[in-house]
Design a protein around this motif. Structure first.
Motif, PDB file in Angstrom:
ATOM      1  N   HIS A   1      -7.324  -0.415   0.047  1.00 29.14           N
ATOM      2  CA  HIS A   1      -6.794  -0.993   1.291  1.00 29.14           C
ATOM      3  C   HIS A   1      -7.906  -0.904   2.338  1.00 29.14           C
ATOM      4  O   HIS A   1      -7.853  -0.109   3.278  1.00 29.14           O
ATOM      5  CB  HIS A   1      -5.536  -0.232   1.724  1.00 29.14           C
ATOM      6  CG  HIS A   1      -4.760  -0.932   2.790  1.00 29.14           C
ATOM      7  ND1 HIS A   1      -3.725  -0.358   3.474  1.00 29.14           N
ATOM      8  CD2 HIS A   1      -4.880  -2.182   3.301  1.00 29.14           C
ATOM      9  CE1 HIS A   1      -3.237  -1.217   4.355  1.00 29.14           C
ATOM     10  NE2 HIS A   1      -3.942  -2.329   4.279  1.00 29.14           N
TER      11      HIS A   1
ATOM     12  N   CYS B   1      -5.864   1.618   5.602  1.00 29.02           N
ATOM     13  CA  CYS B   1      -6.078   3.064   5.571  1.00 29.02           C
ATOM     14  C   CYS B   1      -7.362   3.449   4.846  1.00 29.02           C
ATOM     15  O   CYS B   1      -7.802   4.586   4.932  1.00 29.02           O
ATOM     16  CB  CYS B   1      -4.888   3.740   4.903  1.00 29.02           C
ATOM     17  SG  CYS B   1      -4.631   3.218   3.190  1.00 29.02           S
TER      18      CYS B   1
ATOM     19  N   CYS C   1       0.862  -1.193   0.000  1.00 28.96           N
ATOM     20  CA  CYS C   1       0.000   0.000   0.000  1.00 28.96           C
ATOM     21  C   CYS C   1       0.895   1.239   0.000  1.00 28.96           C
ATOM     22  O   CYS C   1       1.649   1.452   0.934  1.00 28.96           O
ATOM     23  CB  CYS C   1      -0.923   0.018   1.216  1.00 28.96           C
ATOM     24  SG  CYS C   1      -1.830   1.575   1.336  1.00 28.96           S
TER      25      CYS C   1
ATOM     26  N   TYR D   1       0.183   4.169   0.558  1.00 30.25           N
ATOM     27  CA  TYR D   1      -0.191   5.147   1.590  1.00 30.25           C
ATOM     28  C   TYR D   1       0.290   4.730   2.976  1.00 30.25           C
ATOM     29  O   TYR D   1       0.820   5.532   3.721  1.00 30.25           O
ATOM     30  CB  TYR D   1      -1.705   5.370   1.575  1.00 30.25           C
ATOM     31  CG  TYR D   1      -2.156   5.927   0.258  1.00 30.25           C
ATOM     32  CD1 TYR D   1      -1.909   7.260  -0.065  1.00 30.25           C
ATOM     33  CD2 TYR D   1      -2.766   5.118  -0.692  1.00 30.25           C
ATOM     34  CE1 TYR D   1      -2.275   7.768  -1.298  1.00 30.25           C
ATOM     35  CE2 TYR D   1      -3.142   5.625  -1.928  1.00 30.25           C
ATOM     36  CZ  TYR D   1      -2.893   6.952  -2.226  1.00 30.25           C
ATOM     37  OH  TYR D   1      -3.242   7.446  -3.443  1.00 30.25           O
ATOM     38  N   CYS D   2       0.070   3.456   3.344  1.00 30.78           N
ATOM     39  CA  CYS D   2       0.490   2.961   4.662  1.00 30.78           C
ATOM     40  C   CYS D   2       1.956   2.546   4.660  1.00 30.78           C
ATOM     41  O   CYS D   2       2.575   2.479   5.718  1.00 30.78           O
ATOM     42  CB  CYS D   2      -0.305   1.723   5.060  1.00 30.78           C
ATOM     43  SG  CYS D   2      -2.031   2.016   5.347  1.00 30.78           S
TER      44      CYS D   2
HETATM   45 ZN   LIG Z   1      -3.050   1.537   3.197  1.00 26.33          ZN
END
Ligand SMILES: [Zn+2]
Lengths: 188, 109
Positions: B58, B62, B6, B8-9
């Motif tokens: 996800h 997130c 991911c 973002y995470c």
């Molecule tokens: Zn994520």
């Protein structure tokens, strides 16, 4: 005023690894720009802590900040201070694009304590819990068995697990069963 | 089992933490478009054996959408990247070219 009761009402499953209800915990969902100075100082004001980096939680006692997503934090405060903390955040962020909501009564907080707590969680979540990959202060949103959950490592022998109130019983029983089944022995 | 990183995470998320969102880089055709373009946008999808670009969410993490380039034949993942893009970043295309020379997908190659 009614007396607030946590979903698990003090339930404990004692064993080599003990699973216990952590009791009432103030929880506030805060969404906004995590780089914003006003937001960061509001977080500091209500918890006394600095905004954690991605994937981390900073928790001291009943106060803390958990990184939930690039635009979301979970703010932990003592249960009885949650309303007041939301009001403080509202005041500090007024006029900016944000959302703060007291979700304390929608959640449950469970502690997993014991030497192989890491394995108790590892059996239930699709997360690499090897000590090299997940340590004290690391925070992860994922699922345990069939339900959404988040957890962080409090210290070497303790995990804190958050789930929705409606599935608190399931999550507790799942963790207790995993603890009762004993260690796997892969994470030594 | 599919594992996607991911963006973002920054974590490697297992398939059970994710929700598939179909083909990536669709161009929306709205009012005023031709029937053919609208049909293409609404119904017609790539279905390759090989290089593919997909949307993933996800969902247990997130909650963010991101995009993934992978091989539907071998499940090899070439990379994941932001959903705020209209086509794959050059570095992703370079990785695919290195591993699947002569690849093509829709208008991309
Ligand atoms: Zn994520």
């Amino acid at each position: 005023m009614s007396d607030a009761v946590s979903a698990l009402n003090g339930k404990v499953a004692a064993g080599e690894v003990t699973v216990r209800d952590s009791g009432l915990q103030g929880m506030i969902i805060l969404r906004g720009d995590l780089a914003d100075k006003k937001l960061r100082s509001a977080c500091k004001a209500v918890t006394g802590l600095a905004v954690p980096e991605r994937g981390k939680a900073v928790v001291e006692g009943k106060s803390g900040l958990c990184w939930m997503s690039p635009d979301e934090l979970l703010v932990l405060v003592p249960y009885e201070q949650a309303g007041e903390a939301v009001a403080k955040i509202d005041e500090a962020l007024s006029g900016t694009h944000y959302l703060a909501e007291n979700v304390s009564d929608a959640r449950a907080l469970i502690l997993v304590e014991g030497e192989f707590g890491r394995e108790v969680i590892a059996k239930l979540a699709p997360v690499d819990l090897h000590p090299d990959s997940f340590g004290v202060g690391d925070f992860r949103r994922t699922h345990l068995g069939q339900v959404a959950a988040a957890f962080w490592m409090v210290d070497e022998d303790t995990f804190a697990v958050i789930c929705f109130r409606s599935v608190a019983e399931y999550t507790f029983n799942l963790l207790a069963a995993s603890a009762k089944a004993g260690r796997v022995g892969h994470l030594v | 089992m599919l594992i996607l990183h991911c963006p973002y995470c920054g974590v490697d998320a297992d398939e059970t933490d994710l929700h598939a969102g179909g083909e990536a880089h669709l161009k929306r055709e709205g009012p005023g478009s031709t029937d053919d373009d609208f049909e293409d946008y609404l119904f017609l999808r790539e279905n390759p054996k090989g290089v593919h670009f997909e949307r993933w969410r996800h969902v247990y993490g997130c909650g963010k959408w991101f995009l993934a380039a992978r091989c539907t034949n071998t499940l090899e993942v070439f990379g994941t990247y932001s959903a705020q893009t209209t086509e794959p970043p050059q570095e992703i295309k370079d990785i695919i070219s290195e591993k699947r020379s002569g690849w093509s997908w829709g208008n991309l190659s």
